[in-house]
Design a protein around this motif. Structure first.
Motif, short mmCIF file in Angstrom:
data_model
loop_
_atom_site.label_atom_id
_atom_site.label_comp_id
_atom_site.label_asym_id
_atom_site.label_seq_id
_atom_site.Cartn_x
_atom_site.Cartn_y
_atom_site.Cartn_z
N UNK A 68 0.90 -1.07 -0.03
CA UNK A 68 -0.16 -0.08 -0.01
C UNK A 68 1.04 1.09 0.13
N UNK A 69 0.80 2.03 -1.02
CA UNK A 69 1.57 3.08 -1.20
C UNK A 69 1.20 4.25 -0.06
N UNK A 70 1.71 5.44 -0.20
CA UNK A 70 1.72 6.40 0.88
C UNK A 70 0.27 7.02 0.64
N UNK A 71 -0.26 6.97 -0.90
CA UNK A 71 -1.77 7.34 -1.14
C UNK A 71 -2.76 6.40 -0.79
N UNK A 72 -2.52 5.30 -0.20
CA UNK A 72 -3.54 4.30 0.14
C UNK A 72 -3.74 3.60 -0.74
#
Length: 329
Positions: free
Chosen positions: A120-124
């Protein structure tokens, strides 16, 4: 006649001075070439859309990570170098055990090239990574064990694979399982039920007088009926039940772990949901009914096709008996 200055170098020192000058020029050239190579290497690392990384196995400290980490994870590389758990904490919980276990396998095999897991990246946003890793075989005895790797973002590839699978297994009109996929799944459930001694029920469903709908209101309205029937059928079933369109106006369902009494209750619920549907064409309202055939697994059944044949015969009996009913066999 000119006199030689006392500080002038003797002829014997000129070759040494020339050699020194040449060595200095060579060194300057090497420095320039090294600088060019470093700049080229940095440019390549920035342009490559894959994460190069190095990990100290004993301390679990990330020793190096390339610029692509920030593009893919959306997080600071400096923070990762300070706290290696940031990568681990980004892994999807369902994939964490596999990601850690497969990474440890590199100690035995020397290389692991088929690791795929989600992060899951920083933007969700959910992303898929393909992460290949190798152990540093050149390390001297007693030196730290360094694992190096390259991680690629394969999210688009995974989305394409999922879409191709959906197209291959789904009836385009009703978004239900197509005939082939339905029976593939039904066979697996049949074998599982036989092995575990669990009940299994098979349901056939056919729309009554569907030809009249197409003839009276046109094929677009017939398609609408099929879509609404499929929606109602899926909504009435239990979470683990199978449902598919196996013919023009024929649908089928499999109820794993469902006793005959429970299966009849589900079939009755399907019947009620479909009877509630209302259609309208050019101001003319009409309803739809279905005929159903229901059967359950017996000790004599040797394949799911035997259940299908029995449920199909029961469905046609429901047609003969007046339609809009359920016949069990």
């Amino acid at each position: 006649m000119l006199k030689k200055h006392p500080q002038d170098s003797s002829p014997s020192t000129w070759p040494e001075a020339a050699q020194t000058l040449m060595a200095l020029m060579h060194a300057q050239g090497e420095v320039a070439r090294l600088s060019e190579r470093e700049q080229l290497f940095s440019t390549l690392l920035v342009s490559v859309n894959a994460i190069l990384w190095a990990l100290d196995w004993e301390t679990r400290q990330v020793l190096y990570v390339s610029p692509a980490y920030e593009r893919i994870f959306g997080r600071s590389a400096e923070q990762l170098l300070a706290d290696s758990n940031q990568w681990r904490d980004s892994i999807h919980p369902d994939d964490l055990e596999y990601a850690e276990r497969s990474l440890a396998e590199v100690l035995e095999t020397g290389a692991v090239e088929d690791r795929e897991y989600r992060i899951t990246d920083a933007d969700g946003q959910l992303r898929w990574l393909s992460d290949k890793c190798f152990i540093n075989r050149q390390a001297e005895p007693g030196q730290p064990v360094i694992i190096v790797g390259i991680a690629e973002d394969i999210t688009e590839k995974k989305l394409m694979e999922a879409e191709l699978h959906r197209l291959a297994t789904t009836d385009v009109l009703t978004q239900s399982s197509n005939r082939r996929h339905f029976f593939d799944c039904a066979r697996r459930e049949f074998e599982l039920a036989r092995q575990q001694g669990e009940p299994l029920s098979f349901l056939m469903l056919d729309i009554d007088d569907f030809k009249t709908v197409n003839d009276s209101y046109g094929h677009p309205e017939g398609d609408n009926v099929l879509q609404k029937i499929a929606d109602s059928g899926r909504a009435a079933l239990r979470r683990n039940d199978l449902f598919g369109r196996i013919g023009g106006e024929e649908f089928a369902a499999v109820f794993p772990g469902c006793t005959p009494d429970m299966a009849l209750q589900v079939a009755e619920r399907v019947q009620r949901e479909i009877q509630r549907l209302s259609f309208s064409h050019d101001g003319h309202a009409f309803g739809i009914t279905v005929s159903q055939g229901l059967t359950c697994l017996t000790a004599e059944d040797d394949s799911v096709e035997s259940l299908f044949a029995r449920a199909d015969a029961a469905m046609y009996q429901a047609k003969r008996e007046g339609k809009n009913r359920i016949v069990t066999a």
